[in-house]
Structures are given as structure tokens and as C-alpha cells.
Design an enzyme around this catalytic site. Structure first.
Site, mmCIF file in Angstrom:
data_model
loop_
_atom_site.group_PDB
_atom_site.id
_atom_site.type_symbol
_atom_site.label_atom_id
_atom_site.label_comp_id
_atom_site.label_asym_id
_atom_site.label_seq_id
_atom_site.Cartn_x
_atom_site.Cartn_y
_atom_site.Cartn_z
ATOM 1 N N HIS A 285 -25.221 5.966 -36.002
ATOM 2 C CA HIS A 285 -25.095 4.366 -35.796
ATOM 3 C C HIS A 285 -24.298 4.316 -34.379
ATOM 4 C CE1 HIS A 285 -25.614 3.622 -40.237
ATOM 5 N NE2 HIS A 285 -26.813 3.637 -39.655
ATOM 6 N N CYS B 142 -33.252 -23.343 -32.493
ATOM 7 C CA CYS B 142 -32.167 -22.666 -32.291
ATOM 8 C C CYS B 142 -31.912 -21.293 -33.166
ATOM 9 C CB CYS B 142 -30.882 -23.487 -32.491
ATOM 10 S SG CYS B 142 -30.663 -24.228 -34.034
ATOM 11 N N ASP C 31 -33.561 -20.291 -41.127
ATOM 12 C CA ASP C 31 -33.555 -20.860 -42.520
ATOM 13 C C ASP C 31 -34.619 -21.446 -42.880
ATOM 14 O OD1 ASP C 31 -30.883 -20.480 -43.920
ATOM 15 O OD2 ASP C 31 -30.041 -21.783 -42.340
#
Length: 824
Positions: free
Chosen positions: A454, A761, A714
Site C-alpha cells: 500500500h 462536479c 450521488d
């Protein structure tokens, strides 16, 4: 091949301290003619910069690379200390394996030791045997390793079989997805791989399975909701377990370099490592030194110690939450997800229970936790799969984060560079890497670690050239030594010649040409070849980002997330505090417009002091504008602050999560009342289009506002009914799905009919294909992260709007997201 003889094994010895133990091991090696006795001082020198205790009572002292000329012949000596000796606070060594290695002949012995680390009974057998031949046979591999003792876990009656599909097997990301899903059910869930079974609610337990690609797993469950749990888990396996990071975790090999560096030769002293993150750096070495942690082994009050541990775990959880948000802003959710996996380590039931059991036996919280996480990290480190063994670094990172809350730390924080450098370390945890400043850290070089870690992933995302696995010799390079790091070829060059530096600087010019060209032209408008203009603006969260947005060529701010003002504090910001911050941002923009989104909380954004309701499904509950209308005092305070700040520059107000006209009517009414009360001039009002119902009502909504901004993240999750943070479905929640694009198209058409403009956005606004399609659909503004501004503008300047419109029509007609992604 290395030979270990009985003469180099000392049985039943005692030692007064670590130095005495090392001295006895050195005597064995020097008496056999393997080393110069002065090599003992080198071993003690190594102990000052690294802890050589492995776990399960085993330590492996060895010397510094600079003293290898004191080794006559590679050899290993073993000092058995049945009574043990303290190696570090909380660590007792009973088997001291002293290594004097001129090259890598000793690696087979170390490989055999990793098997002992995962078997406490085997480690105890070697620490107490009276026969040196037993130790020799075990460490040279002539005696096969016994099976590790384990509690037999039978499968439950109900279950199913699944095949591990991911190229890296059941590694951290898919295992985390399984754990998160399993914890939502009461049932006990087991996962078997071959003869080994693990607790599906324990990340460490799943990683210990060592399940590789193609492995067959048996998943079984028992409990009140077992059937539902099995159905959900089966669906998760079929969906791929969010195993989307294959490309991120794939090793970057030497040979993948650009032609200018693949054949590079250097006059300076070269140290070969593994390419981890491409790029070149020329700077002095900075040796990274970690803080020293000490703690008492025992404590008298178990209840108090358990309480201390629980508090430290909670603090670490909050720290990881903050780190997740910080990395998310820099690199996006995929890289930030590393720290969600770290949180799963914190919540691992088996590890926490092991620490509790140790505390109940009289150990301090620090000692118990240190033993619990190190034991499990040692097991992971000994696994053959490099991706899984690399997770040991992550577990130690998490463990140290908690330990710092429980122990004495010699320094307040790890020393970080204050001038440009190539940072050198034994290894870096993801937390270490995430706090590095790329402006100062020009390159990274680690002695250990691998390109699948990572740490490597974050280094690449921060665009820091990196070389890993370069060996312990890099730790002996003094800070300030001139160096050159060639990330493409996996090389660290010590004391490069003038010719070396000239070559590297020329290569840097070539590698950075495109980036520099984009930066040079970042203030030019995004004007397509056929004359269409798209505004490229920034998503920001604080004043410093407002300044950075202007410097990056942003033509304004398309999304100011005001939530940053409300988090990490005990009460809401005052009206005056908000006025000051909004005003400072407007001043920083020098007349460029800012769209201020009113408070958007709820769903995955919780602010405890606002007394947010506990909801079964917060994404479908009181969030966005609904929350503002339900907490009108907070809403009015923010609106007053915005209107008061409006004298400092052009701003627009945007309401989030509007689903229906009645919500917009209420918000506009309150805003107008506040504006009249303040006596401010009117400003443009807009809404975010994030919910399908808002798309359906777009003609009615457009008649009431001045602009729309499509929140594609969303809108995607609500249109596809897929939570974008879901452990198994997030990879399918693609904003370029035709269903989402058709909703955007419908929104733009409604806006055009009403004479208002539309921006976006969300994440796809910076996706190269998304830039082309969104502009082709008629969006006038793209709001992106600050590092993406110059590249998006440069891309649009090279395209024609006619071509983008044609591409958008093909995307609207595509059957799925994959077909859209395949378009050229």
C-alpha cells in the site's frame, strides 16, 4: 548452499542482556573462523537502528552492510536461551539466530524461520530441545516443518462454494469487503480454504487463509440470519468483491521504463532495488528515523488496562477516519480505502480478544496489544504470497498507531524532512507515506517492502518516484549524501557523477514535458478547436485550496464543500467565523466566482454534535437540504454568513440533494428572508442534481433557479441503487453508465429550454472519457480536483465539440458502462 553444523549451536545458555547474548553468538562464529570478532560491534550497531526480534521468541541479530568485509564466510550461529532474555520492551528472545551473510545464502534459513513464527509449539520445542541437531535439521530444512497447531473448525451445515477470481487472491481489499459485509449479520460465518478455516468477521483470519487465485472456498454460516448472510456473501463473490486494484497492486518491473532510462548506466555507486513508482529525482539522502516506544510489561488493574486499550482503539479509529478524508482529497477513494482496511484491523475480534486475555493475566495494555498485533503481523510476513505478506506492514502500522496511545514515545512525532531530499527508510507505513510532502520528498527508497504494498500505491498516487526492496545497505548511507533515484530502473545511485546528473536531468525534462506544457498553458481557456468554451473550475474545501485552485488555472470554484467548517470540533462554527472564512476564500479568488454549497451532511457524513438522527438507511433519510430544513437555525446562520461575505466577490449559492420542488421552494424562501434581513444584493441560486426525481422534475426546478450542477457520484448511486462505498457493488457504480448519461442528457435539455446553464462536479468530470462525453452532452462547466485542472483544459483544447457531441450520442445509445468505456 549454506551449511549449519552442531558446532555453531549452543544449547541451554543464559544471558544477562541482549548485548551478552550477541557476544556469545559472535564467539561461536569467530571461533569457527567465520567472522572477524569486530563484527560483533556491527551487530550491536544494527540493533540501534532496527529491532531484530521477529516474534515467538526468535531474534535474528546481524551486522551493518558496511561491515561485510569482516565476514570471512557466510554462516549462522544459534544461541538457545531457554530462560529467555529481554530483546526489546515486551519482547523475550529464547532462540538467537546470529547471521553473518556476505550475500543471500542465508535466505533459506530465514524462510524456514517464517514457518516457526506461525507455530508457537514449534518455537518452544526449538527453545528447549537438548539436541543441537534438532535445531540444525529444522533450520536447514532437512526436517520437514510440522503442521501448525490449530483448533479444528468444522463447516456449518448451510453454505456454498466459491472460487477466488482476483489475480492477487483473497488480499486486503476483497477480504475487507467480505469482513464488512459479514459483520452486518448476527450469524457466525466461516470460510474454509483447504484444511484451514477462518472467521469471516476477522480480516487477519481471512488473510491467513492464503487463498490464491483459483482457490476453492467453502463459506458456511449458522445463526438467526444465516440464510440471508449466505445469500449476500454469494452475491458479493459473484460481483467480484470490489477487487478493482489489480492494476494498482501489480508490480512495476525493471524493463517497463521509458527507452531513455531502460538502458541507463551510471558512474556513481548503484544499488539495485525494485521499481515501485516511476520518475527521477536528484537530491541529498535523508535517513528516516522512527520514534522509540517504551512501556512496562505488567499492570495491576486489568479493568483499567482494558479501558485504556479500548480508548486507544477508538482514538486510532478517529485518526484513520481523518487520514481517510485527507488521502481521499489527494488521491481519491480507491487509495484512501487502504485506511478503511486499517480500521478493519483495529476492529479484528480475534486480535482484540487476544489482547484482552493477556491483560487479564496481568499484562499491561501496551504489552498485550504489542504482542497481539506483532504475532499476527509475523504470521502474515511469513506467507509466501508477496501481496499477502506485504500486509504485515499495514498491520504493524495500525498496531503502532494504537501503541503510541498506550506507551511512552521518546519524540512527539517521527522526524520529517524540511528540505528537498530522497527519503531513505527500512520501510514506510502507509500512514508515514500519506503525510509526506511531495514538494520536499523528491524520491523514496526503502530497504524492504515491495511494489505491491500500500505504501507503493500511495507513493504512485502522490507522484513520488520510488524504489523499494533495495536492501539494508541503503540504511548505511549518511544523510546529506548526494544521490540520484531512478524509479523506472529501480536504482538508487550514491554520489552520482556530473555526467550521471546531466543524463538524469535531461531525462526529467523529457518525462515532465507534457506536464509542464499543461501547467504552462493552464491559464488559457478550455476552447475547443471549433470554438466552444467549457469552464474548468475546482472542487475545494478550505482557504489554502482556494489559492491553489487559482494557481492551477481554475476559472473559479464549482463546489465549495462547507462541511469542512463543521467537522473535527465540538460545536458548530459561529456566523462570524464562517463570514471570515468565506471572505478569505473570495479574496483569494481575485474576482473569480465561487459556488458555495450549503451544509451537506447525512448519509456517510456524520457530525455528532448536530444531533443527527439514527437512521436505518441514512442515504435515504435526513440528508442534504432535508437536514438543513429540519435544522433551520443552522441553515439560517450559514446563509447569513454567506450573504455577509458576498461583498468580497462573486458567489453563488447551491442547495444539495434537492428531490422535489417543495424542498427548493422552502430553501429559496428562507434564503430570501435572510438576504432581506442582511440587506445583501441578490446572488445566483442553483441546485445539485443528484436524485432521479430531480431529473424528472428538472423543467419545474429549472424555472426557479439560475443553474444546475450535476453531482454525478450521488446521481450514479441513486440511479443504479448502488452505494458508491459499498464493499462489493462500488466497482459497478460507474458514472458513465448509459442510464446515468441519459439522466444527464435529460437534465441538460430541460435546462436549455429554461435558459439556464449546467455544470458537473462528480468524479467523471475529470475522467478523460467523461470530459469528452459531458462536454458533448452540453455541459458548460466541469468542476474537478485541483491537480486535474490543467490536464482537463489541455484535453479540451485538443478536441472539437462536433466530435464530442458525436461521441456523446454513441454513449447514450450504448447498452452498458463497459460499452461506453470501449468507445474511442
Amino acid at each position: 548452499m549454506l551449511t549449519l553444523s552442531n558446532e555453531l549451536v549452543a544449547i541451554g545458555k543464559t544471558a544477562s542482556d541482549k548485548a551478552d547474548a550477541i557476544a556469545q553468538a559472535v564467539d561461536l562464529l569467530s571461533a569457527a573462523g567465520k567472522i572477524d570478532p569486530r563484527y560483533g560491534a556491527s551487530m550491536l550497531g544494527r540493533e540501534k537502528v532496527a529491532n531484530t526480534f521477529l516474534g515467538n521468541g526468535i531474534a535474528i541479530p546481524h551486522g551493518l552492510a558496511k561491515d561485510r568485509d569482516l565476514i570471512h564466510e557466510t554462516a549462522i550461529a544459534v544461541l538457545q536461551l531457554p530462560g529467555g532474555v529481554e530483546w526489546a520492551p515486551g519482547d523475550t528472545a529464547r532462540l538467537v539466530v546470529a547471521i553473518a551473510a556476505r550475500s543471500d545464502e542465508h535466505l533459506e534459513v530465514l524462510s524456514n524461520l517464517t514457518d516457526v513464527l506461525s507455530n508457537a509449539e514449534e518455537a518452544d520445542r526449538l527453545a528447549t530441545t537438548l539436541d543441537p541437531a534438532t535445531i540444525v535439521a529444522r533450520l536447514t530444512g532437512s526436517e520437514p516443518a510440522p503442521a501448525a497447531p490449530s483448533v479444528t473448525l468444522e463447516d456449518f451445515a448451510d453454505g456454498f462454494t466459491a472460487i477466488v477470481e482476483g489475480p492477487h487472491g483473497l488480499h486486503a481489499r476483497p477480504a475487507t469487503a467480505l469482513v464488512e459485509l459479514a459483520k452486518t449479520y448476527q450469524a457466525e460465518i466461516r470460510i474454509r480454504c483447504g484444511e484451514t478455516a477462518g472467521n469471516a468477521k476477522s480480516l487477519i483470519s481471512l488473510l491467513k487463509l492464503g487463498a490464491k487465485q483459483g482457490a476453492e472456498l467453502r463459506i458456511s454460516a449458522d445463526g438467526p440470519d444465516a440464510a440471508a448472510a449466505l445469500k449476500a456473501l454469494q452475491g458479493a463473490f459473484e460481483a467480484g468483491l470490489e477487487d478493482e486494484d489489480g492494476a494498482d497492486e501489480a508490480p512495476v518491473h525493471v524493463g517497463q521504463a521509458a527507452a531513455t532510462t531502460a538502458t541507463a548506466t551510471y558512474d556513481g555507486t548503484t544499488i539495485q532495488g525494485i521499481s515501485s513508482s516511476p520518475g527521477l529525482a536528484i537530491a541529498p539522502v535523508f535517513q528516516f528515523a522512527r520514534e522509540h516506544i517504551t512501556f512496562a510489561p505488567d499492570a495491576a488493574d486489568p479493568d483499567a488496562e482494558i479501558s485504556r486499550l479500548d480508548g486507544a482503539l477508538q482514538t486510532a479509529w478517529r485518526q484513520l477516519d481523518a487520514l481517510y478524508e485527507e488521502v481521499w482529497k489527494k488521491t481519491g477513494p480507491a487509495k484512501a480505502g487502504i485506511f478503511r482496511a486499517h480500521q478493519e484491523f483495529l476492529d479484528d475480534p480475534e486480535m482484540v480478544e487476544a489482547a484482552w486475555d493477556s491483560i487479564k493475566q496481568g499484562r499491561s495494555a501496551a504489552h498485550a496489544w504489542h504482542a497481539a498485533f506483532n504475532e499476527r503481523a509475523d504470521i502474515l510476513a511469513g506467507m509466501k504470497d508477496p501481496v499477502l505478506s506485504g500486509r504485515a506492514v499495514d498491520l504493524r502500522d495500525v498496531g503502532l498507531r494504537v501503541l503510541r496511545q498506550l506507551a511512552e514515545v521518546d519524540s512527539d512525532a517521527t522526524a520529517l524532512p524540511s528540505a528537498p531530499c530522497i527519503l531513505v527508510a527500512d520501510d514506510l507505513t502507509p500512514s508515514d507515506t500519506a503525510q509526506l510532502d511531495p514538494a520536499l520528498v523528491k524520491g523514496l527508497c526503502t530497504a524492504s517492502g515491495g511494489p505491491t504494498s500500500h505504501t507503493s500505491i500511495i507513493a504512485r498516487s502522490l507522484d513520488i518516484p520510488a524504489v523499494v526492496g533495495a536492501g539494508a545497505q541503503v540504511l548505511d548511507i549518511a544523510s546529506g549524501t548526494p544521490a540520484l533515484l531512478d524509479g523506472q530502473s529501480g536504482l538508487l545511485v550514491r554520489n552520482p557523477s556530473a555526467a550521471d546528473e546531466a543524463f538524469a536531468r535531461a531525462a526529467l525534462v523529457d518525462l515532465n514535458a507534457r506536464r509542464e506544457a499543461e501547467k504552462r498553458d493552464c491559464y488559457k481557456p478550455a476552447l475547443t478547436t471549433d470554438g466552444a468554451r467549457i469552464e474548468v473550475v475546482a472542487n475545494i474545501s478550505d482557504v489554502s485550496e482556494a489559492i491553489a485552485a487559482v494557481e492551477a488555472g481554475g476559472e473559479g470554484v464549482g463546489l465549495l464543500r462547507t462541511e469542512f467548517l463543521f467537522v473535527n470540533r465540538d460545536e458548530a462554527p459561529s456566523e462570524d467565523e464562517q463570514v471570515g472564512i468565506y471572505s478569505a476564500m473570495l479574496d483569494a479568488m481575485n474576482g473569480l466566482p465561487i459556488i458555495i454549497r450549503t451544509l451537506d451532511v447525512g448519509g456517510d457524513k456524520e457530525i455528532p454534535y448536530l444531533k443527527m438522527p439514527v437512521e436505518e438507511n441514512p442515504f435515504l433519510g435526513e440528508r442534504g437540504i432535508r437536514f438543513c430544513l429540519a435544522h433551520e437555525d443552522v441553515f439560517r446562520t450559514q446563509l447569513r454568513a454567506i450573504y455577509r461575505a458576498s461583498t468580497h466577490g462573486p458567489l453563488r449559492i447551491m442547495f444539495p440533494m434537492v428531490a422535489m420542488t417543495s424542498e427548493l421552494d422552502a430553501a429559496l424562501r428562507i434564503a430570501e428572508e435572510v438576504r432581506a434581513e442582511i440587506g445583501a444584493e441578490p446572488v445566483e441560486m442553483g441546485i445539485m442534481i443528484e436524485i432521479p426525481s430531480a431529473v424528472m422534475m428538472a423543467p419545474e426546478l429549472a424555472a426557479k433557479v439560475d443553474f444546475f450542477s450535476i453531482g454525478t457520484n450521488d446521481l450514479t448511486q441513486y440511479a443504479l441503487a448502488m452505494d458508491r462505498m459499498h464493499p462489493t457493488l462500488a466497482r459497478q457504480a460507474d458514472g458513465l453508465h448509459p442510464a446515468v448519461l441519459r439522466l444527464i442528457d435529460q437534465t441538460v435539455k430541460a435546462a436549455d429550454a429554461a435558459g439556464i446553464w449546467v455544470g458537473a462536479c462528480g468524479g467523471i468530470a475529470a475522467d478523460p472519457l467523461g470530459v469528452s462525453i459531458l462536454s458533448g452532452l452540453g455541459l458548460k462547466e466541469l468542476s474537478v480536483s485541483i491537480p486535474s485542472i490543467a490536464a482537463v483544459k489541455a484535453q479540451l483544447r485538443q478536441q472539437s465539440m462536433a466530435d464530442n457531441r458525436a461521441l456523446a450520442q454513441k454513449a447514450l445509445a450504448a447498452p452498458d458502462a463497459a460499452a461506453v468505456r470501449a468507445l474511442r
